[in-house]
Design an enzyme around this catalytic site. Structure first.
Site, short mmCIF file in Angstrom:
data_model
loop_
_atom_site.label_atom_id
_atom_site.label_comp_id
_atom_site.label_asym_id
_atom_site.label_seq_id
_atom_site.Cartn_x
_atom_site.Cartn_y
_atom_site.Cartn_z
N ALA A 4 23.28 9.00 41.21
CA ALA A 4 23.26 10.46 41.32
C ALA A 4 21.85 11.02 41.42
CB ALA A 4 24.01 11.09 40.15
N THR A 5 20.86 10.33 40.86
CA THR A 5 19.48 10.80 41.01
C THR A 5 19.11 10.84 42.49
OG1 THR A 5 18.84 9.90 38.86
CG2 THR A 5 17.06 10.33 40.43
N SER B 115 28.08 9.41 40.50
CA SER B 115 27.43 8.18 40.06
C SER B 115 28.46 7.22 39.46
CB SER B 115 26.38 8.54 39.01
OG SER B 115 25.82 7.35 38.48
N ALA B 116 28.42 5.97 39.90
CA ALA B 116 29.42 4.98 39.48
C ALA B 116 29.37 4.68 37.98
CB ALA B 116 29.22 3.68 40.27
N HIS B 117 28.15 4.59 37.42
CA HIS B 117 28.06 4.12 36.03
C HIS B 117 28.46 5.18 35.01
CE1 HIS B 117 24.19 5.82 34.35
NE2 HIS B 117 23.91 5.98 35.62
N GLN C 220 28.88 13.97 35.94
CA GLN C 220 29.63 13.91 34.67
C GLN C 220 31.11 14.27 34.85
OE1 GLN C 220 28.69 12.83 31.70
NE2 GLN C 220 26.53 12.53 32.18
N THR D 142 20.23 -1.63 53.37
CA THR D 142 21.41 -2.49 53.33
C THR D 142 22.35 -2.04 52.22
OG1 THR D 142 20.10 -4.31 54.17
CG2 THR D 142 22.17 -4.89 53.08
N CYS E 242 16.89 10.86 29.28
CA CYS E 242 15.67 10.85 30.10
C CYS E 242 14.68 9.88 29.50
CB CYS E 242 15.04 12.23 30.15
SG CYS E 242 15.98 13.34 31.18
N ASN F 174 25.65 17.36 31.31
CA ASN F 174 25.59 16.04 30.68
C ASN F 174 25.28 16.07 29.20
OD1 ASN F 174 23.19 16.93 32.22
ND2 ASN F 174 22.17 15.30 31.10
C1 PLP Z 1 23.49 10.53 34.88
C2 PLP Z 1 23.30 11.78 35.64
C3 PLP Z 1 22.49 11.82 36.78
C4 PLP Z 1 21.72 10.62 37.25
O1 PLP Z 1 22.59 9.64 37.74
P1 PLP Z 1 22.06 8.14 37.97
O2 PLP Z 1 23.19 7.51 38.74
O3 PLP Z 1 21.86 7.56 36.62
O4 PLP Z 1 20.82 8.23 38.77
C5 PLP Z 1 22.37 13.02 37.44
N1 PLP Z 1 23.01 14.12 37.03
C6 PLP Z 1 23.81 14.12 35.95
C7 PLP Z 1 24.51 15.37 35.54
C8 PLP Z 1 23.98 12.96 35.21
O5 PLP Z 1 24.75 12.97 34.13
#
Ligand code: PLP
Length: 398
Positions: free
Chosen positions: A76-77, A204-206, A184, A245, A331, A156
């Site tokens: 997501a970053t 974001s997957a994680h 989130q 890739t 962070c 978040n």
């Molecule tokens: C975790 C998070 C991100 C960053 O996502 P990553 O996949 O860890 O780079 C961005 N925005 C929000 C609101 C998040 O919770």
């Protein structure tokens, strides 16, 4: 109590990959290793087919019209950076004004500040006591030069869910691109880019039970068609928007996480909501001065963010060695860690509230016993800290 320690309650920072997700991705870490762009042979097109199937599943999960509206990224970053820098450049001839808000993730705030330093105009809207942006503030901030509105779907730290549908509607009335950071939200609450008038969305997957290092950016292709300039140049992958890739195992994992969430999210949310409500009730029953941070109703079901009067979050967290909760976001900068949460400060209750905030994020593997144990430990630790403070105050020579 029969619980295994330590207990993980920091699921807004990251989640434990679901075993079903790992199982689905494993073949793509070993036998199916082809480059998804090398489609001259079976190794490549087997990988490509897996990616395209995943793309379809993910698109469907968030209500996108077409699979090619999904651009894969590293998380997501990166998605947030692409959304902001990509629209700022692609729409530079139309205007130079961007609207966002003060409680966004650093991936948005730092990108927006960089754009401001390079000559764009950025409006950082305030939030109310619940962490909500007033859609009418968004409307009032729009000028003829506005090209982008970026407001996060769910926070978040405090879990507040924004009125995304209405903000998207206002953006569309004014012909402005609407982006939302839904890292989130996706996989936790229903997200439909059509119903919510979203043009660009980060995920974001994680954050929902798949491994780290994979994300996506939804980019609307019709009504209106959104243009984005790339921020990473190379082989022209992902329709030129993101070269590099493709991370095939990560993408397969992300799709599997969507498939599981589609089936289980609703039930899971209900369970989490019952638990967070119960936790807050218990804490308030046993302790004075427990304040809920964020919106009491429009909030992520698995989030509980509280400030406990007179108890520094740092001391509390040090005391709570066997349960993993956090004082705020994950962070990495030391400076950011030393400061109290800018999100809690933005709610307008003063510094003390920010210094005493703790964030609890429930996850798929948590059990009722773990929740009960965590509450028991927090109460015990707060009482302990308060007694010590009291004894220091009542005996200055101690
Ligand atoms: C975790 C998070 C991100 C960053 O996502 P990553 O996949 O860890 O780079 C961005 N925005 C929000 C609101 C998040 O919770």
């Amino acid at each position: 109590m029969g619980v295994t320690l330590p207990i993980y309650l920091d699921n807004h920072a990251t989640t434990k990959p679901d075993p079903r997700v790992i199982e689905a991705m494993l073949p793509y870490l070993s036998e199916v290793y082809g480059n998804a762009s090398s489609t001259d042979h079976i190794f490549g097109y087997t990988a490509r087919d897996a990616v395209e199937k995943a793309r379809e599943q993910i698109a469907h999960f968030i209500g996108a019209r077409a699979a090619n509206e999904i651009v894969f990224t590293s998380g997501a970053t990166e998605s947030d950076n692409l959304a902001l820098f990509g629209t700022a450049e692609a729409y530079a001839e139309k205007g130079n004004h961007i609207i966002t808000c003060v409680t966004e993730h650093r991936a948005i705030l730092d990108s927006a500040e960089k754009l401001a330093r390079s000559g764009k105009t950025v409006t950082f809207l305030p939030v109310d006591h619940y962490g909500r942006v007033d859609p009418q503030d968004v409307r009032r901030a729009i000028t003829p030069h506005t090209i982008l509105i970026s407001i996060m779907m769910a926070n978040n730290e405090i879990g507040t869910i924004a009125n995304i549908g209405e903000i998207g509607h206002i953006a569309h009335e004014h012909g402005v691109v609407f982006h939302t950071d839904a890292a989130q939200a996706v996989g936790h609450i229903p997200v439909d880019v059509q119903k919510l008038n979203i043009d660009v969305l980060s995920l974001s997957a994680h954050k929902f039970y798949a491994p780290k290092g994979t994300g996506a950016l939804y980019v609307r292709r019709s009504l209106p068609r959104i243009k984005l300039a790339p921020i990473i140049y190379g082989g022209g992958h992902e329709r030129g928007m993101r070269s590099g890739t493709l991370n095939v195992p990560g993408i397969v994992a992300l799709a599997k996480a969507c498939e599981i969430a589609a089936k289980e999210m609703k039930k899971e949310a209900k369970r989490f909501q019952t638990w967070t409500t119960w936790m807050l009730d218990q804490l308030r029953k046993e302790l004075d001065g427990v304040e809920l941070n964020g919106d009491p109703i429009e909030r992520l079901p698995h989030n509980l963010n509280i400030s406990i009067e007179g108890v520094e979050s740092k001391s509390l967290i040090i005391g709570l060695k066997d349960i993993a909760v956090s004082a705020g976001s994950a962070c990495s900068s030391e400076k950011a860690k030393a400061e109290p949460s800018y999100v809690i400060k933005a709610l307008g209750f003063g510094e003390a509230r920010a210094h005493s905030a703790i964030r609890i994020g429930l996850g798929r593997e948590n059990t009722q016993e773990e929740i009960e144990y965590a509450v028991h430990r927090i109460i015990e630790e707060v009482k302990h800290i308060r007694e010590n403070v009291h004894s220091i105050i009542s005996n200055p020579f101690k």
